[in-house]
Structures are given as structure tokens and as C-alpha cells.
Design a protein around this motif. Structure first.
Motif, PDB file in Angstrom:
ATOM      1  N   PRO A 407       0.723  -1.296   0.569  1.00 12.26           N
ATOM      2  CA  PRO A 407      -0.864   0.033   0.018  1.00 12.26           C
ATOM      3  C   PRO A 407       0.597   1.761   0.077  1.00 12.26           C
ATOM      4  CG  PRO A 407       0.153  -1.112   1.914  1.00 12.26           C
ATOM      5  CD  PRO A 407       0.510  -2.427   1.583  1.00 12.26           C
ATOM      6  N   VAL A 408       0.111   2.230  -0.703  1.00  9.49           N
ATOM      7  CA  VAL A 408       0.921   3.962  -0.575  1.00  9.49           C
ATOM      8  C   VAL A 408       1.461   3.734   1.256  1.00  9.49           C
ATOM      9  CG1 VAL A 408       0.825   5.430  -1.266  1.00  9.49           C
ATOM     10  CG2 VAL A 408      -0.087   4.198  -2.473  1.00  9.49           C
ATOM     11  N   GLY A 409       2.380   4.312   0.768  1.00  5.32           N
ATOM     12  CA  GLY A 409       2.972   5.342   2.234  1.00  5.32           C
ATOM     13  C   GLY A 409       3.656   3.616   3.419  1.00  5.32           C
ATOM     14  N   THR A 410       4.357   2.869   1.909  1.00  4.10           N
ATOM     15  CA  THR A 410       4.905   1.958   2.614  1.00  4.10           C
ATOM     16  C   THR A 410       5.987   2.217   3.333  1.00  4.10           C
ATOM     17  OG1 THR A 410       3.476   0.518   1.770  1.00  4.10           O
ATOM     18  CG2 THR A 410       5.671  -0.784   2.623  1.00  4.10           C
ATOM     19  N   GLU A 411       7.013   1.830   4.625  1.00  5.05           N
ATOM     20  CA  GLU A 411       8.225   2.283   4.742  1.00  5.05           C
ATOM     21  C   GLU A 411       9.675   1.339   4.554  1.00  5.05           C
ATOM     22  OE1 GLU A 411       8.980   2.257   9.063  1.00  5.05           O
ATOM     23  OE2 GLU A 411       6.992   3.856   9.212  1.00  5.05           O
ATOM     24  N   VAL A 412       9.793   2.024   3.365  1.00  8.99           N
ATOM     25  CA  VAL A 412      11.026   1.157   2.301  1.00  8.99           C
ATOM     26  C   VAL A 412      12.405   0.734   3.158  1.00  8.99           C
ATOM     27  CG1 VAL A 412      12.334   1.174   0.220  1.00  8.99           C
ATOM     28  CG2 VAL A 412       9.705   2.116   0.497  1.00  8.99           C
ATOM     29  N   GLY A 413      13.145   2.469   4.135  1.00  9.16           N
ATOM     30  CA  GLY A 413      14.310   1.943   4.140  1.00  9.16           C
ATOM     31  C   GLY A 413      14.487   3.961   4.995  1.00  9.16           C
ATOM     32  N   SER A 414      15.672   3.854   5.505  1.00 10.42           N
ATOM     33  CA  SER A 414      15.879   5.285   6.062  1.00 10.42           C
ATOM     34  C   SER A 414      17.528   5.339   6.022  1.00 10.42           C
ATOM     35  CB  SER A 414      15.683   5.485   7.788  1.00 10.42           C
ATOM     36  OG  SER A 414      16.333   4.639   8.400  1.00 10.42           O
ATOM     37  N   GLU A 443      11.334  11.290   4.394  1.00 11.23           N
ATOM     38  CA  GLU A 443      11.148  12.337   5.544  1.00 11.23           C
ATOM     39  C   GLU A 443      12.368  13.156   5.930  1.00 11.23           C
ATOM     40  OE1 GLU A 443       9.535  10.550   9.181  1.00 11.23           O
ATOM     41  OE2 GLU A 443       8.223   9.413   8.078  1.00 11.23           O
ATOM     42  N   ALA A 444      12.009  14.914   6.041  1.00 13.80           N
ATOM     43  CA  ALA A 444      13.464  15.581   5.875  1.00 13.80           C
ATOM     44  C   ALA A 444      13.784  15.226   7.327  1.00 13.80           C
ATOM     45  CB  ALA A 444      12.325  17.341   5.490  1.00 13.80           C
ATOM     46  N   ASP A 445      13.530  15.066   8.108  1.00 18.18           N
ATOM     47  CA  ASP A 445      13.996  15.029   9.401  1.00 18.18           C
ATOM     48  C   ASP A 445      14.869  14.115   9.819  1.00 18.18           C
ATOM     49  OD1 ASP A 445      13.550  18.254   9.759  1.00 18.18           O
ATOM     50  OD2 ASP A 445      11.442  17.538  11.030  1.00 18.18           O
ATOM     51  N   MET A 448      13.741   8.499   6.549  1.00 17.02           N
ATOM     52  CA  MET A 448      12.671   7.921   5.753  1.00 17.02           C
ATOM     53  C   MET A 448      12.268   7.919   5.074  1.00 17.02           C
ATOM     54  SD  MET A 448      11.567   4.561   6.897  1.00 17.02           S
ATOM     55  CE  MET A 448      11.945   4.368   8.759  1.00 17.02           C
ATOM     56  N   ILE A 449      12.055   6.454   4.057  1.00 17.14           N
ATOM     57  CA  ILE A 449      11.855   7.003   2.952  1.00 17.14           C
ATOM     58  C   ILE A 449      10.431   5.363   2.961  1.00 17.14           C
ATOM     59  CG2 ILE A 449      11.691   5.783   0.164  1.00 17.14           C
ATOM     60  CD1 ILE A 449      15.289   6.303   1.021  1.00 17.14           C
ATOM     61  N   ARG A 450       9.438   6.437   1.693  1.00  9.15           N
ATOM     62  CA  ARG A 450       8.347   5.411   1.869  1.00  9.15           C
ATOM     63  C   ARG A 450       7.749   5.612   0.686  1.00  9.15           C
ATOM     64  NH1 ARG A 450       5.589   5.175   6.872  1.00  9.15           N
ATOM     65  NH2 ARG A 450       6.782   6.868   8.721  1.00  9.15           N
ATOM     66  N   THR A 451       6.616   4.657   0.000  1.00 19.17           N
ATOM     67  CA  THR A 451       5.973   4.405  -1.118  1.00 19.17           C
ATOM     68  C   THR A 451       4.885   5.463  -1.265  1.00 19.17           C
ATOM     69  OG1 THR A 451       4.528   2.629  -0.696  1.00 19.17           O
ATOM     70  CG2 THR A 451       6.972   2.169  -1.549  1.00 19.17           C
ATOM     71  N   THR A 452       5.147   6.309  -2.469  1.00 19.30           N
ATOM     72  CA  THR A 452       3.738   7.314  -2.640  1.00 19.30           C
ATOM     73  C   THR A 452       3.016   6.540  -3.912  1.00 19.30           C
ATOM     74  OG1 THR A 452       5.888   8.076  -4.071  1.00 19.30           O
ATOM     75  CG2 THR A 452       5.131   8.934  -2.305  1.00 19.30           C
ATOM     76  N   GLN A 453       3.287   5.493  -4.635  1.00 19.58           N
ATOM     77  CA  GLN A 453       2.546   4.802  -5.440  1.00 19.58           C
ATOM     78  C   GLN A 453       2.218   3.119  -5.555  1.00 19.58           C
ATOM     79  OE1 GLN A 453       3.178   5.606  -9.689  1.00 19.58           O
ATOM     80  NE2 GLN A 453       3.451   8.012  -9.012  1.00 19.58           N
ATOM     81  N   VAL A 454       1.583   2.015  -5.659  1.00 21.79           N
ATOM     82  CA  VAL A 454       1.716   0.840  -5.516  1.00 21.79           C
ATOM     83  C   VAL A 454       3.332   0.176  -6.549  1.00 21.79           C
ATOM     84  CG1 VAL A 454       0.571  -1.323  -5.591  1.00 21.79           C
ATOM     85  CG2 VAL A 454      -0.382   0.522  -5.323  1.00 21.79           C
ATOM     86  N   LEU A 455       3.589   0.331  -6.550  1.00 20.63           N
ATOM     87  CA  LEU A 455       5.067  -1.262  -7.263  1.00 20.63           C
ATOM     88  C   LEU A 455       4.358  -2.108  -7.970  1.00 20.63           C
ATOM     89  CD1 LEU A 455       7.870   0.317  -4.694  1.00 20.63           C
ATOM     90  CD2 LEU A 455       6.981   1.512  -6.407  1.00 20.63           C
ATOM     91  N   ASP A 456       5.173  -1.978  -9.268  1.00 23.14           N
ATOM     92  CA  ASP A 456       4.776  -3.997  -9.752  1.00 23.14           C
ATOM     93  C   ASP A 456       5.803  -4.504  -9.979  1.00 23.14           C
ATOM     94  OD1 ASP A 456       4.165  -5.686 -11.472  1.00 23.14           O
ATOM     95  OD2 ASP A 456       2.845  -4.540 -12.690  1.00 23.14           O
TER      96      ASP A 456
END
Length: 737
Positions: A407-414, A443-445, A448-456
Motif C-alpha cells: 500500500p501507499v506509504g509503506t516504509e522502505v528504509g531510512s 521525511e526531511a527530518d 525515512m523513505i516511503r512509497t507514494t505509489q503501488v509498485l509492480d
């Protein structure tokens, strides 16, 4: 004839000079010395005895004198002509009847003779260096008869040398060199003077060398002119150039001799007799921590008073603390030690370094090793300067992963970065969007990198990001790090069987025979390899024609269930197959295969329905193809028959002279009269082009009977009179014409 030589011109060397007399004996000449006596030209009496014992006396003159040379001094400067000598013949009785004649080199110009007395004088000053001797001829002639009293004689007047030429050095001044620190007596140079005076006479050309200037450093050999070192330890660094004046004096150096001098410029060449030296023992250097690796950060120099290769210096860092972080090499032009950075500096970790630097001469001269050691050392303290540095990431490259369809917003890593400076400013993160679609956000502070779209994963399995970090207080200092995101697979694609080509079924196949082995494909990625299972749909009735066998290795075999398939009865069959993958959860897909019945060659290996399938795809059945082939054969037969008939004709076609413009119609019914004539338009029959087509058949030979034309309203032969028919036809033709 006598020779009188003035004693004033004779030197001790010439006291041995004699006047020779040539006397003629019986059969040979005799030469005797004539020491100062008067000699005359006399006659000798030769006697011969004849055949009768008589004595016959022959008289012939005998020359009672001979000479070979006179001497005359060069450079005579007196007011009167210089007296050379006197000629006198024994035939001269002093009565003036004898005349003396002089000829040869310089006769009459340089040398003159008194014809009566025979005195010879030199009228000019002579130079021996220009001409050493003169060859002349003398003869005594009787004045009365003008006949020679004796044969002409040759003599030499030799110019006697005096010391009138000083020694000279034709090639001077001279330039030469000698190595410094040379031993006493080392040969430096040889000078040679020349003297134009006669070396065979006295000491006029005997030269002696002496040194006028250059002592006590150099000396000269008085006989050979070789210049040698006379002082030990001459140092080029103290004095490099010397001027030596050499004198050459003739007369063996005696008083009154002439002299000449020359200058010899002597240069001391360098040897390696001086070690390198640092002007001071301690040096300091400031280097900012932002200095680039491999770039020069400073320099140091040791001096060497030598020249050229003897002054070359090799620098090295002696202690390990400095050698691990810094390097040093020699600049060939300036002979300076260039200090470069080997590792990055960090003010927060180490603020200073101490380097022990050594300078060494690489080219040593073993003769002067006792003057060593040929090296020197110095200490260099390097202070590291603090500068404001950009943020530093904890890793040089980040590799992250995330499952597809998350889902959109899933944490990928930091990612993490920090300020290397002591103030430790906060960090702000952002993604460089120039080369990346908006699939991720950061996230600027926190980083943390998150998804903004569903990946295929099947569409894009890898994503490359560029994350930047900057200090909040100083945004101009940026750091960048590459981030690679791998999209992990999920089993979201069912397997399927490729259906691009039809499966061929031979008409002669037997039950239980394998028709073809099939496999499946799946877009998903299986870590342990793909595994498929095959089956026929369970919701469909049992297929009477084909069955399926799962081989257990992700393949399946299609098997015939009956024999004798007929292509004419049914050409195409459809076979749906269900494929299951080994994923979690397991997915399945149904693919329908098309089986085409074809006749096969022997063994069932080569299929022959490929071309037929192509024709059938164009919409033509087998019966239609057979009909088309038959029509083509019939047309070919007709064409061949027509060509054969045309070639069999031997005579040309006979053309009627009459122009037939109407059709000949034969029918049994009675004509309609005027109604038929009015109803039938015969305009076309009057066209000459149409009439040309109405010619006699080529396959009928005429019998000499003119053809007859029957038209509407006319009777056929046998129904009327022939004469009337001919008349009517003639009228009709005339009218038509």
C-alpha cells in the motif's frame, strides 16, 4: 778564380767553410780544399801515344776552384750595401781583360757584382723567414773575345739568421677546466709557442715557458708547456675561475731573448663534495581539513652548493605517523620537496601531524666520502585547520527493498547523515527528482523513505534514487548518496501456456501416442525455481479425443485417446488445460490449445499440411482448389490445340472480293416481312470494321462457287428461281454500294 769571403761576416760555426777546388786528372775529377791561397785557372797536359810510338799532347783548360755557398746576414740596416764576397779567376791577370757576370735569383736587383773586380754586394735588407737562400750563377768572360774563360758555375747565397722573431701562441687565449679538489700535479692544459727563427742555428728558436700570473694555484713545465695544479684542495664553491698568464721566451730564456705570452682561463668543475643542508631544523605548515587527496599541500627545501647531478636531492618522510597520511617527492626544476596528501584529513579526529623529513644526495663520489654524511634532517609540524564541511552519510551506497503491491506509504528504509563539524548541526533530507519518478518520498527530518505509489515488480524491478542531505544552518553544503530500491516479488500473476502456434496431430496417430510436450510461463519470480502442474478442466466432460499427462517436471504431455483422425471430417480441435504454479498462495490459469489434424509422412515426423494451412487461411477449400486446377488444365489444352491448328494450314485464307455487310441467318420459319425489316437495325452491318470480321472460315476450302447471302425476305435455294435470285442480289448490292 778565387773566392774571397769577408771574415767579418763569419761566425764560429762557419769557420769550417772551405773553398773547394775541382781538378781534372786522367779519367776522373779531384776535389781539393783551397785554404786562402790564390788559385788560377791553369791548363793540364794529357799525353797519348800514337801507333808509331809518337807522343801526342792535348791541351784543355782546368778549373782550379769551386764554391758552394756564400752567407749574408738578414735584416742589414747599414747605409751601404752589404758586402757578400768576391769572385776571382786565375785567368784574371789584373789587366781588366776579364769580365764577371752574375745571374740567377736576385741578380741585378738584390745582388750586384763588380764586373772588373768580382765583388758581390747585397743592396737590400733580407729576411730569412721569407726566403732562406738564393741560387745564382757566375761566369768569367774574356772582354776581348767575349768568350767564356770557363764554364758557368752555380752557387748559393744563404741568408744567415738572427734572433728577430719573438715566440707566438697562434691559438690563444685558451679556455679549459679542471675538477675541483684535484691533487697537486694534475695536468690541466698544454700550451705551445712557435718561433719563426731558424731552429738549426743557435738558440734563436729555443723556447722556454714560465708562468707570469696564476701562482700559487698553477705551474707550467718550462720545456713542454704543460700547466699543472700547484695547490691542493681548490674549492669551486670558494673560487671558480682562474686566469693564468704563460710566457714563452727564446734564446733558452737568456738575457736578450725575445718573449711572447698568452692567457689561459681555467674553470674549476664541480664534484659532489657538499652535503644537502636544511637552512633551519624546524618548520610549520597549515593544512585545512578540506584539502583534496593527491594534491600538494606544502613544500620544503634543502640547499646544496654543488651543481647539476651532484646537487640532486631525494626527500623522504622517516616516521610512520607522517608517511601514512602524507607523501613527498622532489621537484626536478626547483629541487624542492613537494608534500602531498595521501588520506583525507579530519580536524575532529586529529588536529596536527609531525613529519621527520630527510634530504639525501643520491649520487655520491667515493673519493669524498670522508666529507660526509651527505644527508640532513628537519622536522615539519602540520596543523590541520577546521572548516565547515557538508554532512556525511553513514554509508556510501544504500540498498533497500520493498514488496510489490504494498500500500501507499509503506516504509522502505531510512538513510542517515551527520554533521562532521564540532557544532553538529541538524540535517535535512530530500530526494533529487530529476531522474526519478514520484514513487517514493522521504521525511526531511528522519530520512525515512516511503512509497507514494503501488509498485509492480514485473514492470520495474529496481528503482534508483539520489538522496541529498544539507545542514539546516547552511543549506549550501550538500552531500549526495545513491539509494537503490529492489521491488520484491509476490505471486500475483497466474501461469499460462504459450498458444502462438497450433499443435499438429497426424491422421495416422495411434491411441496412447504422445502428440506434444508442453510447458508454462509465469511472470512472477520464484526464488527456488518455477514449478507447474497441469490438468484438464474438472468442470468439463471427459475429452474423447485427447488426454493430458503431468510429467512432474513442470511439463505435460498431450496424448491421443483414439486412432485415425480425419482431416476432412474435422481439421481443428480445441483443448483447454489448467496450469497451477507453486507460489503462495497458488494461482492457476486456463489456456486453450488448438490442435490441427494433418497428414504426415512416413514415420510421422514431417508434416505436410503447412502449405495447405496457408491456402485454407485464404478461404479456399480442397474441392475449390481441385476445380481451379482442372480449369487451368483445360485452358492450357485449348491454347495448345489452337496453336497446333494454325501451324497445320498450308494455304492462305481466300477472301471474297465482295464486301459482306450483313449477317447470314438461316432459319426455317417464315419471315415477318417489313415488320422484321423495320424492327431490325442493320446499321451495324454497314460498318466496314464489322464486315471485315465476317470472312470465310479458314478450315473450309472454296469449291469455285460464289457464296450466296440469304437475308430476311429471301428464299433459300430450291424455293425460287436461280435467275431471279441473282438479279435481286445484284440489285441489292448495287443499291448498297
Amino acid at each position: 778564380m778565387r773566392i774571397l769571403v769577408p771574415t767579418s761576416c763569419l761566425c764560429p760555426v762557419l769557420l769550417c767553410l772551405c773553398v773547394l777546388e775541382r781538378s781534372y786528372g786522367s779519367g776522373h775529377h779531384a776535389i781539393s780544399k783551397l785554404p786562402g791561397r790564390n788559385h788560377s785557372l791553369t791548363h793540364s797536359h794529357n799525353q797519348t801515344r800514337g801507333p808509331n810510338g809518337e807522343t801526342e799532347v792535348h791541351h784543355r783548360p782546368k778549373r782550379g776552384w769551386i764554391w758552394n755557398q756564400f752567407f749574408v746576414l738578414e735584416e742589414h740596416i747599414g747605409p751601404d750595401a752589404q758586402y757578400v764576397g768576391k769572385l776571382h779567376s786565375n785567368s784574371d791577370k789584373g789587366d781588366g781583360s776579364v769580365r764577371y757576370i752574375l745571374s740567377g735569383e736576385g741578380a741585378g736587383t738584390i745582388f750586384i757584382i763588380d764586373e772588373s773586380t768580382g765583388d758581390i754586394h747585397a743592396t737590400k735588407s733580407l729576411d730569412r723567414e721569407k726566403k732562406t737562400h738564393y741560387v745564382l750563377h757566375a761566369q768569367a768572360i774574356d772582354r776581348n773575345t767575349n768568350k767564356p774563360l770557363e764554364p758557368e758555375s752555380e752557387f748559393i747565397i744563404k741568408v744567415q739568421d738572427i734572433n728577430d722573431n719573438a715566440p707566438k701562441f697562434p691559438d690563444g687565449p685558451f679556455d679549459t677546466s679542471v675538477a675541483e679538489m684535484s691533487e697537486v700535479g694534475t695536468s690541466v692544459f698544454q700550451v705551445t709557442a712557435t718561433d719563426a727563427d731558424d731552429p738549426t742555428y743557435g738558440n734563436s728558436a729555443r723556447v722556454v715557458y714560465s708562468i707570469l700570473q696564476g701562482q700559487p694555484y698553477f705551474s707550467v713545465d718550462p720545456k713542454t708547456g704543460i700547466i699543472r695544479t700547484a695547490l691542493a684542495g681548490m674549492d669551486r664553491e670558494a673560487r671558480e675561475h682562474y686566469t693564468v698568464v704563460i710566457q714563452a721566451k727564446d734564446m733558452a730564456g737568456q738575457v736578450g731573448g725575445l718573449s711572447g705570452s698568452t692567457t689561459v682561463n681555467i674553470t674549476l668543475t664541480d664534484v659532489n663534495d657538499n652535503p644537502p643542508n636544511f637552512p633551519q631544523k624546524n618548520y610549520q605548515l597549515y593544512v585545512p581539513e578540506s584539502a583534496q587527496v593527491g594534491k600538494p599541500v606544502g613544500k620544503i627545501r634543502a640547499t646544496d652548493e654543488d651543481l647539476g647531478i651532484n646537487a640532486e636531492i631525494k626527500y623522504s618522510i622517516m616516521n610512520s605517523e607522517g608517511a601514512t597520511t602524507f607523501s613527498i617527492h622532489t621537484d626536478r626544476d626547483t629541487r624542492e620537496g613537494i608534500i602531498s596528501l595521501k588520506k583525507p584529513l579530519n580536524f575532529e579526529k586529529k588536529k596536527s601531524y609531525t613529519l621527520h623529513i630527510e634530504a639525501v644526495n643520491p649520487h655520491l663520489d667515493p673519493r669524498f666520502s670522508h666529507l660526509g654524511p651527505y644527508k640532513d634532517t628537519a622536522t615539519l609540524k602540520i596543523t590541520v585547520g577546521d572548516v565547515d564541511e557538508p554532512p556525511v552519510f553513514s554509508m556510501d551506497h544504500y540498498i533497500l527493498d520493498v514488496y510489490e503491491n504494498s500500500p501507499v506509504g509503506t516504509e522502505v528504509g531510512s538513510v542517515t547523515a551527520h554533521d562532521p563539524d564540532s557544532k553538529n548541526s541538524p540535517i535535512r533530507y530530500f530526494i533529487d527528482r530529476r531522474n526519478e519518478d514520484s514513487y517514493f518520498s522521504i521525511e526531511a527530518d528522519s530520512g525515512m523513505i516511503r512509497t507514494t505509489q503501488v509498485l509492480d515488480r514485473e514492470k520495474t524491478p529496481w528503482h534508483n534514487l539520489s538522496v541529498s542531505a544539507s545542514e539546516v544552518d547552511n543549506p549550501s553544503f550538500l552531500s549526495h548518496v545513491p539509494v537503490t530500491v529492489q521491488v520484491l516479488d509476490k505471486n500475483d500473476n497466474p501461469p499460462e501456456i504459450p498458444t502462438d502456434e497450433d499443435i499438429i496431430v497426424c491422421e495416422s496417430i495411434r491411441p496412447g501416442q504422445v502428440i506434444q510436450t508442453i510447458s508454462a510461463v509465469d511472470k512472477d519470480d520464484f526464488a527456488n525455481g518455477q514449478h507447474f502442474s497441469f490438468s484438464l478442466p474438472s468442470w468439463m466432460p471427459i475429452n474423447p479425443n485427447f488426454t493430458l499427462k503431468d510429467n512432474g517436471d513442470s511439463t505435460a504431455s498431450i496424448v491421443a485417446r483414439r486412432r485415425r483422425f480425419s482431416r476432412l471430417a474435422q481439421e481443428l480441435y480445441s483443448l483447454p488445460i489448467v496450469v497451477h504454479d507453486g507460489g503462495e498462495p497458488s494461482l492457476s490459469g486456463t489456456s486453450t490449445l488448438t490442435l490441427r489434424v494433418c497428414p504426415c509422412q512416413r514415420g510421422g515426423r514431417t508434416k505436410t499440411c503447412q502449405s495447405e494451412a496457408f491456402l485454407l487461411s485464404a478461404g479456399l477449400s480442397t474441392g475449390a482448389l481441385i476445380a481451379i486446377l482442372l480449369c487451368v488444365l483445360i485452358l492450357l489444352s485449348i491454347v495448345i490445340l489452337f496453336i497446333t491448328l494454325r501451324r497445320s494450314k498450308k494455304e492462305p485464307l481466300i477472301i471474297s472480293e465482295e464486301d459482306v455487310r450483313e449477317n447470314v441467318v438461316t432459319y426455317d420459319d417464315e419471315g415477318g416481312g417489313e415488320e422484321d425489316t423495320e424492327a431490325f437495325d442493320i446499321t451495324a452491318l454497314r460498318n466496314p470494321a464489322a464486315a471485315e470480321e465476317l470472312k470465310f472460315r479458314r478450315d473450309v476450302r472454296p469449291d469455285g462457287v460464289r457464296p450466296r447471302i440469304y437475308g430476311p425476305g429471301y428464299c433459300q435455294p430450291g424455293r425460287g428461281s436461280p435467275a431471279s435470285l441473282d438479279t435481286e442480289q445484284h440489285d441489292f448490292k448495287k443499291k448498297k454500294k
